[in-house]
Design a protein around this motif. Structure first.
Motif, mmCIF file in Angstrom:
data_model
loop_
_atom_site.group_PDB
_atom_site.id
_atom_site.type_symbol
_atom_site.label_atom_id
_atom_site.label_comp_id
_atom_site.label_asym_id
_atom_site.label_seq_id
_atom_site.Cartn_x
_atom_site.Cartn_y
_atom_site.Cartn_z
ATOM 1 N N ASP A 198 0.806 -1.216 0.000
ATOM 2 C CA ASP A 198 0.000 0.000 0.000
ATOM 3 C C ASP A 198 0.842 1.271 0.000
ATOM 4 O O ASP A 198 0.292 2.360 -0.213
ATOM 5 C CB ASP A 198 -0.928 0.019 1.228
ATOM 6 N N LEU A 199 2.138 1.160 0.247
ATOM 7 C CA LEU A 199 2.974 2.358 0.302
ATOM 8 C C LEU A 199 3.003 3.100 -1.024
ATOM 9 O O LEU A 199 3.271 4.300 -1.059
ATOM 10 C CB LEU A 199 4.406 1.994 0.714
ATOM 11 N N LEU A 287 4.446 7.330 -0.267
ATOM 12 C CA LEU A 287 5.226 7.002 0.929
ATOM 13 C C LEU A 287 6.452 6.167 0.610
ATOM 14 O O LEU A 287 7.522 6.357 1.202
ATOM 15 C CB LEU A 287 4.342 6.256 1.936
ATOM 16 N N PHE A 288 6.313 5.221 -0.332
ATOM 17 C CA PHE A 288 7.464 4.375 -0.658
ATOM 18 C C PHE A 288 8.581 5.208 -1.277
ATOM 19 O O PHE A 288 9.761 5.021 -0.962
ATOM 20 C CB PHE A 288 7.036 3.266 -1.619
ATOM 21 N N THR A 289 8.214 6.162 -2.139
ATOM 22 C CA THR A 289 9.208 7.057 -2.731
ATOM 23 C C THR A 289 9.872 7.899 -1.653
ATOM 24 O O THR A 289 11.093 8.089 -1.657
ATOM 25 C CB THR A 289 8.540 7.967 -3.779
ATOM 26 N N GLN A 290 9.074 8.389 -0.703
ATOM 27 C CA GLN A 290 9.629 9.229 0.352
ATOM 28 C C GLN A 290 10.539 8.424 1.269
ATOM 29 O O GLN A 290 11.547 8.947 1.774
ATOM 30 C CB GLN A 290 8.508 9.880 1.157
ATOM 31 N N LEU A 291 10.208 7.164 1.490
ATOM 32 C CA LEU A 291 11.070 6.308 2.303
ATOM 33 C C LEU A 291 12.450 6.183 1.657
ATOM 34 O O LEU A 291 13.482 6.248 2.335
ATOM 35 C CB LEU A 291 10.423 4.930 2.470
ATOM 36 N N GLU A 322 5.705 3.217 10.898
ATOM 37 C CA GLU A 322 4.485 2.797 11.583
ATOM 38 C C GLU A 322 3.406 2.363 10.599
ATOM 39 O O GLU A 322 2.549 1.542 10.941
ATOM 40 C CB GLU A 322 3.961 3.926 12.471
ATOM 41 N N GLU A 323 3.422 2.903 9.376
ATOM 42 C CA GLU A 323 2.469 2.472 8.365
ATOM 43 C C GLU A 323 2.745 1.036 7.934
ATOM 44 O O GLU A 323 1.863 0.348 7.426
ATOM 45 C CB GLU A 323 2.527 3.393 7.148
ATOM 46 N N ILE A 324 3.984 0.578 8.136
ATOM 47 C CA ILE A 324 4.359 -0.786 7.739
ATOM 48 C C ILE A 324 4.144 -1.774 8.876
ATOM 49 O O ILE A 324 3.503 -2.809 8.709
ATOM 50 C CB ILE A 324 5.831 -0.824 7.274
ATOM 51 N N ILE A 325 4.662 -1.449 10.048
ATOM 52 C CA ILE A 325 4.654 -2.422 11.149
ATOM 53 C C ILE A 325 3.640 -2.097 12.223
ATOM 54 O O ILE A 325 3.482 -2.860 13.179
ATOM 55 C CB ILE A 325 6.057 -2.547 11.790
ATOM 56 N N GLY A 326 2.953 -0.954 12.097
ATOM 57 C CA GLY A 326 1.999 -0.558 13.124
ATOM 58 C C GLY A 326 2.647 0.359 14.145
ATOM 59 O O GLY A 326 3.864 0.570 14.145
ATOM 60 N N GLU A 327 1.841 0.907 15.038
ATOM 61 C CA GLU A 327 2.351 1.853 16.022
ATOM 62 C C GLU A 327 3.256 1.153 17.025
ATOM 63 O O GLU A 327 2.976 0.057 17.488
ATOM 64 C CB GLU A 327 1.186 2.531 16.754
ATOM 65 N N PHE A 328 4.369 1.838 17.346
ATOM 66 C CA PHE A 328 5.290 1.276 18.331
ATOM 67 C C PHE A 328 5.766 2.332 19.315
ATOM 68 O O PHE A 328 6.512 2.031 20.240
ATOM 69 C CB PHE A 328 6.502 0.644 17.642
#
Length: 429
Positions: A198-199, A287-291, A322-328
């Protein structure tokens, strides 16, 4: 030839024909990605199968050549047996034709193909050891037959793709593979993989921290106020501006500033020495580009600007992770939660809360193709600034406006437990 020998030959022909049917179905049904994996691990049968599937026309040519030759030979042999036993009796010949057709269907076609469909990998890898030399032996015949096949394809303007293993799968198909692999992939890892896909469709606008919620420092403020703000801030990196929030001049790492306290009081001049130039991000960046850009530029914080160069908000590397693994991460002790659950089951949220966050945490289905915040969604719904106490329903979710201030919806009470199936926005008085 004696009758018993002809019967033995007939059985052998049916068995060999069944082998070709087994091979055809298993080769077409085998999992291509599993086959690639086995071939990379050095499995000889997998490598032979890969080579056979690279030229599907030749593979099918040798299989169908053998299958049809054997079936024709079986029918001819049955005709000879009937003629020998019944002296060319027409009714006996008809019964023999029906019998051999039934035998071919059961023993040479349907049963082998059902077995091959159930165990494609095991059968295809074993069959490749036989089909490879057969293709080499009968290649001239297969090549000659394929000349006519290609001529017909050209006549009908059909151009089949070369190599079945070279076919690519789309992102949606890959998502389906991940979902179907639930027995082999833990649910946590499955969610992470789906979030990665989804990124590409999510932009920085979907996870941005709005400018109104960003903690920043004014260089023109008193030194005591600057020092107090640095000592009580809840973030490690803070934007620095001069005179007004639109004029961002840098980003400062709080730890570096606090290290300067050993040399005396923290002042605006101290901040100017240790701050870095701001890193700006165009609105709408995936988001993937920004990463990748964060990695290439060795940055962790970026300021999102719109097409007019206006500063919209802030995004950090942690937001993308956090969008990948969830909030931590956890909220600072002095910060109040954006979601306050009430005794009646309702939840009070801030108007600036992102819709993606609401959908994820409250299991609602607010549309994401328009405004990014709850405030924007409500303003779009009314096309005006609503007053406090007004109720409405968007995407089947009832809610009530609690507070509006400065042309902005500040707080909203949401009733997720009263959601209805109707997805059309309808006001409720």
């Amino acid at each position: 030839m004696p009758l018993h020998l002809m019967l033995i030959v007939l059985v052998l022909l049916l068995i060999l024909s069944g082998f070709f049917s087994l091979s055809e179905t298993s080769m077409m049904a085998i999992n291509r990605y599993r086959l690639r994996h086995l071939a990379k691990q050095g499995h000889r049968g997998a490598r032979l199968t890969v080579k056979l599937l690279e030229k599907t026309d030749r593979l099918l040519g040798v299989i169908l050549l053998g299958n049809n030759l054997l079936n024709t030979a079986s029918a001819t042999l049955v005709a000879i047996i009937v003629a020998t036993l019944f002296a060319n009796d027409d009714f006996a010949l008809f019964i023999g034709t029906v019998a051999v057709t039934f035998a071919i269907l059961i023993f040479s076609e349907i049963t082998p193909k059902v077995i091959a469909a159930a165990y494609p990998e095991r059968i295809a890898l074993a069959a490749s050891y036989v089909l490879t030399p057969l293709l080499f032996i009968f290649y001239p015949i297969v090549w000659f037959v394929n000349l006519f096949v290609r001529a017909l394809l050209v006549l009908f303007r059909l151009q089949p793709q070369e190599g079945e293993l070279d076919q690519k799968i789309s992102t949606e198909e890959l998502k389906t593979l991940v979902l179907e692999g639930g027995h082999f992939i833990q649910h946590k890892y499955q969610s992470m993989l789906l979030n990665l896909f989804d990124l590409e469709t999510i932009t920085v606008d979907d996870v941005i921290v709005p400018r109104s919620q960003v903690e920043a420092i004014d260089l023109d403020a008193d030194d005591d106020l600057i020092e107090s703000q640095l000592l009580t801030c809840h973030h490690t990196r803070l934007p620095i501006y001069r005179e007004r929030m639109d004029n961002i001049v840098g980003i400062v790492h709080v730890r570096k500033v606090l290290n300067q306290m050993q040399n005396g009081k923290i002042t605006a001049a101290t901040l100017e020495k240790v701050m870095r130039k701001p890193y700006f991000i165009p609105s709408g960046t995936p988001l993937f580009t920004q990463l990748q850009l964060f990695q290439e530029n060795q940055k962790r914080v970026g300021l999102v600007v719109d097409e007019y160069g206006e500063w919209m908000g802030l995004i950090t590397l942690e937001d993308i992770v956090e969008e990948i693994i969830g909030e931590f991460t956890t909220h600072a002790p002095t910060q109040t939660s954006a979601f306050q659950k009430q005794d009646d089951g309702s939840i009070i949220v801030e108007g600036g809360t992102l819709l993606r966050e609401l959908n994820r945490k409250l299991n609602v289905q607010f549309p994401l193709d328009g405004p990014k915040t709850l405030n924007g969604l409500i303003l779009e719904h009314f096309e005006d600034i609503p007053e406090a106490g007004i109720g409405l329903s968007i995407a089947g979710c009832p809610m009530e406006i609690i507070q509006t201030k400065n042309r902005v919806v500040k707080t909203v009470k949401i009733f997720p437990s009263l959601m209805i199936s109707d997805t059309k926005p309808k006001p409720t008085d």
